[in-house]
Design an enzyme around this catalytic site. Sequence first.
Site, PDB file in Angstrom:
ATOM      1  N   GLU A 277       0.851  -1.199   0.000  1.00 52.72           N
ATOM      2  CA  GLU A 277       0.000   0.000   0.000  1.00 52.72           C
ATOM      3  C   GLU A 277       0.881   1.241   0.000  1.00 52.72           C
ATOM      4  O   GLU A 277       1.972   1.227   0.573  1.00 52.72           O
ATOM      5  CB  GLU A 277      -0.918  -0.002   1.233  1.00 52.72           C
ATOM      6  CG  GLU A 277      -1.898  -1.176   1.224  1.00 52.72           C
ATOM      7  CD  GLU A 277      -2.798  -1.222   2.454  1.00 52.72           C
ATOM      8  OE1 GLU A 277      -2.723  -0.306   3.298  1.00 52.72           O
ATOM      9  OE2 GLU A 277      -3.592  -2.181   2.559  1.00 52.72           O
ATOM     10  N   HIS A 300      -7.916   1.293   2.015  1.00 52.18           N
ATOM     11  CA  HIS A 300      -7.702   0.929   3.429  1.00 52.18           C
ATOM     12  C   HIS A 300      -8.416   1.929   4.362  1.00 52.18           C
ATOM     13  O   HIS A 300      -7.788   2.555   5.223  1.00 52.18           O
ATOM     14  CB  HIS A 300      -6.201   0.871   3.740  1.00 52.18           C
ATOM     15  CG  HIS A 300      -5.888   0.068   4.970  1.00 52.18           C
ATOM     16  ND1 HIS A 300      -4.739  -0.678   5.122  1.00 52.18           N
ATOM     17  CD2 HIS A 300      -6.579  -0.117   6.130  1.00 52.18           C
ATOM     18  CE1 HIS A 300      -4.735  -1.261   6.297  1.00 52.18           C
ATOM     19  NE2 HIS A 300      -5.852  -0.930   6.942  1.00 52.18           N
TER      20      HIS A 300
HETATM   21  N1  LIG Z   1      -9.486  -2.389   6.911  1.00 52.71           N
HETATM   22  C1  LIG Z   1      -9.263  -1.760   8.041  1.00 52.71           C
HETATM   23  O1  LIG Z   1      -9.161  -0.543   8.095  1.00 52.71           O
HETATM   24  C2  LIG Z   1      -9.132  -2.548   9.311  1.00 52.71           C
HETATM   25  C3  LIG Z   1      -9.565  -1.988  10.509  1.00 52.71           C
HETATM   26  C4  LIG Z   1      -9.455  -2.732  11.666  1.00 52.71           C
HETATM   27  C5  LIG Z   1      -8.885  -3.990  11.637  1.00 52.71           C
HETATM   28  N2  LIG Z   1      -8.436  -4.492  10.475  1.00 52.71           N
HETATM   29  C6  LIG Z   1      -7.861  -5.856  10.418  1.00 52.71           C
HETATM   30  O2  LIG Z   1      -8.857  -6.765  10.840  1.00 52.71           O
HETATM   31  C7  LIG Z   1      -8.257  -7.758  11.638  1.00 52.71           C
HETATM   32  C8  LIG Z   1      -9.289  -8.368  12.561  1.00 52.71           C
HETATM   33  O3  LIG Z   1      -9.685  -7.407  13.529  1.00 52.71           O
HETATM   34  P1  LIG Z   1     -10.462  -7.860  14.852  1.00 52.71           P
HETATM   35  O4  LIG Z   1     -10.550  -6.667  15.720  1.00 52.71           O
HETATM   36  O5  LIG Z   1     -11.720  -8.563  14.526  1.00 52.71           O
HETATM   37  O6  LIG Z   1      -9.412  -8.893  15.447  1.00 52.71           O
HETATM   38  P2  LIG Z   1      -9.667 -10.012  16.547  1.00 52.71           P
HETATM   39  O7  LIG Z   1      -8.321 -10.367  17.055  1.00 52.71           O
HETATM   40  O8  LIG Z   1     -10.704  -9.568  17.510  1.00 52.71           O
HETATM   41  O9  LIG Z   1     -10.263 -11.227  15.711  1.00 52.71           O
HETATM   42  C9  LIG Z   1      -9.506 -11.987  14.821  1.00 52.71           C
HETATM   43  C10 LIG Z   1     -10.084 -13.399  14.819  1.00 52.71           C
HETATM   44  O10 LIG Z   1      -9.451 -14.156  13.805  1.00 52.71           O
HETATM   45  C11 LIG Z   1      -9.293 -15.473  14.313  1.00 52.71           C
HETATM   46  N3  LIG Z   1      -8.295 -16.168  13.518  1.00 52.71           N
HETATM   47  C12 LIG Z   1      -6.943 -16.109  13.583  1.00 52.71           C
HETATM   48  N4  LIG Z   1      -6.390 -16.913  12.660  1.00 52.71           N
HETATM   49  C13 LIG Z   1      -7.409 -17.499  11.998  1.00 52.71           C
HETATM   50  C14 LIG Z   1      -7.474 -18.433  10.928  1.00 52.71           C
HETATM   51  N5  LIG Z   1      -6.369 -18.914  10.343  1.00 52.71           N
HETATM   52  N6  LIG Z   1      -8.693 -18.821  10.506  1.00 52.71           N
HETATM   53  C15 LIG Z   1      -9.827 -18.354  11.094  1.00 52.71           C
HETATM   54  N7  LIG Z   1      -9.823 -17.464  12.117  1.00 52.71           N
HETATM   55  C16 LIG Z   1      -8.626 -17.046  12.544  1.00 52.71           C
HETATM   56  C17 LIG Z   1      -8.919 -15.258  15.759  1.00 52.71           C
HETATM   57  O11 LIG Z   1      -9.096 -16.416  16.541  1.00 52.71           O
HETATM   58  C18 LIG Z   1      -9.860 -14.119  16.142  1.00 52.71           C
HETATM   59  O12 LIG Z   1     -11.089 -14.602  16.634  1.00 52.71           O
HETATM   60  C19 LIG Z   1      -7.132  -7.006  12.365  1.00 52.71           C
HETATM   61  O13 LIG Z   1      -6.094  -7.866  12.757  1.00 52.71           O
HETATM   62  C20 LIG Z   1      -6.665  -6.010  11.341  1.00 52.71           C
HETATM   63  O14 LIG Z   1      -5.593  -6.563  10.614  1.00 52.71           O
HETATM   64  C21 LIG Z   1      -8.554  -3.814   9.300  1.00 52.71           C
HETATM   65  O1  LIG Z   2      -5.280  -2.296  11.916  1.00 55.16           O
HETATM   66  C1  LIG Z   2      -6.174  -1.464  11.783  1.00 55.16           C
HETATM   67  O2  LIG Z   2      -6.788  -0.963  12.750  1.00 55.16           O
HETATM   68  C2  LIG Z   2      -6.614  -1.063  10.425  1.00 55.16           C
HETATM   69  O3  LIG Z   2      -5.935  -1.719   9.433  1.00 55.16           O
HETATM   70  C3  LIG Z   2      -6.649   0.415  10.218  1.00 55.16           C
HETATM   71  O4  LIG Z   2      -5.376   0.905   9.961  1.00 55.16           O
HETATM   72  P1  LIG Z   2      -5.160   2.469   9.696  1.00 55.16           P
HETATM   73  O5  LIG Z   2      -5.228   3.154  11.027  1.00 55.16           O
HETATM   74  O6  LIG Z   2      -3.823   2.583   9.084  1.00 55.16           O
HETATM   75  O7  LIG Z   2      -6.278   2.938   8.826  1.00 55.16           O
END
Ligand SMILES: NC(=O)c1ccc[n+]([C@@H]2O[C@H](COP(=O)([O-])OP(=O)(O)OC[C@H]3O[C@@H](n4cnc5c(N)ncnc54)[C@H](O)[C@@H]3O)[C@@H](O)[C@H]2O)c1
Ligand SMILES: O=C(O)[C@H](O)COP(=O)(O)O
Length: 417
Positions: A277, A300
């Site tokens: 990214e 993102h």
């Molecule tokens: N796009 C964005 O802006 C954005 C924002 C927030 C989070 N995220 C991403 O989303 C992810 C998830 O966030 P969350 O708060 O739900 O995390 P979380 O830790 O609460 O949940 C992740 C889940 O995935 C499960 N897991 C791990 N490995 C696995 C596998 N191989 N198969 C199936 N399940 C599996 C874990 O047991 C857990 O329940 C974060 O780690 C982050 O990378 C992206």
């Molecule tokens: O890990 C996260 O919370 C998300 O990927 C969001 O990331 P950002 O703060 O860079 O948008």
Amino acid sequence: MSTARFPPSPTRPILNEGPFRALLLENIHPSAEEMLKAEGFQVERLSSALKPAELAERLKGVHLLGIRSKTTVPPESLVHAEDLLAIGAFCIGTNQVDLTAANTHGIPVFNAPFSNTRSVAEMVVAEVIVLTRQLFDRSREVHTGQWRKVATGSHEVRGKTLGIIGYGHIGSQLGVLAESLGMRVLYFDVMTKLPLGNSRAVATLDELLAQSDFVTLHVPALTSTHMMMGAEQLAKMKKGACLINASRGTVVDIAALAASLRSKHLGGAAVDVYPEEPEGNSDGFVTELQGIPNVVLTPHIGGSTEEAQASIGKEVATSLSKFFRTGATTGAVNFPMVEAPLIPGTHRILNVHRNIPGVLRDINRIVSDLNANIHAQVLSTDSNIGYLVMDLDQDVSRPVCDAIAGLTTDIKTRIVS
Ligand SMILES: NC(=O)c1ccc[n+]([C@@H]2O[C@H](COP(=O)([O-])OP(=O)(O)OC[C@H]3O[C@@H](n4cnc5c(N)ncnc54)[C@H](O)[C@@H]3O)[C@@H](O)[C@H]2O)c1
Ligand SMILES: O=C(O)[C@H](O)COP(=O)(O)O
């Protein structure tokens, strides 16, 4: 994760004598700057990420670093960051930081595990409807003067199956929201998770892929999730089903996804995260998914709402301030946990040391030789480091701190009061 390589010791003690500096990257919400300024920090805020070499240079004389998902912090960025006390990841993911290296340098890493989760869940709900009604394609057509009123290939989401991979904070909230639209919710998680509402766990990923009209990923970036949706898994999805990825770009094989969409096996996709990214908003961006019909591409922004960012700013700045003032490491993702109330009239020594036998004996000998009275002492360890919090009489704290910082096992020692 790298293996532990300890910095040269003895390190110099850090006292609570300012000025203290915080460097906040990637447009972190002003709520964080306000809080850290109120704490007495000089705050520098940049809008984009820094590359590792530049970060290493900019970290000299910096006590707190704030980043989001774009700034990678490899071991080489930390080697000369002698003043750095803590890193705040103003997001959920901490895969961008070498957590072992930070631990080895005595630097706790804090994140915001909940604050943007609702924003991601809401965006995914929107994408489910956008994809099944092909709304972005219809909108683009009307924008360019075409009137294509069709029902073919458009569906209601009511009664359709949403398959959630990773039923954590985001996945479970999303399941509840999807059920309110009348969707059937299945989930696959490697941990046993309490099903909310009428959602149902499935035993295997294949089972989820075979049954779902929409598959959405909410797993962290781990070795075990790397490319977990490749050509084989995409082929196991129902014909016409849609894939949504708002987790991490390393989880889906983009080339395989593009091929599956072009062959019309998948009916659409929404992708918010990519293997590579850009560092800032002024950089260009290219992906194989560009130009494919019914593919929603976002930069993102899953967690990018004003509500989430303001809340994250406060949450992480609070953790950093508390650590700065009291040494509390509650919520740190790479550090032994200690949280103890300050005792009025004492000084607190915070010492991070290599976790090898005899360290506490040496520290207690120093305290005893200097005739210091210990009011409270808490030690917490992991396999790599020990974190000692010790409250002492104020008149002896400085010589005790200097002597502890002189031990060959010392990594970082400071006094707060
Ligand atoms: N796009 C964005 O802006 C954005 C924002 C927030 C989070 N995220 C991403 O989303 C992810 C998830 O966030 P969350 O708060 O739900 O995390 P979380 O830790 O609460 O949940 C992740 C889940 O995935 C499960 N897991 C791990 N490995 C696995 C596998 N191989 N198969 C199936 N399940 C599996 C874990 O047991 C857990 O329940 C974060 O780690 C982050 O990378 C992206
Ligand atoms: O890990 C996260 O919370 C998300 O990927 C969001 O990331 P950002 O703060 O860079 O948008």
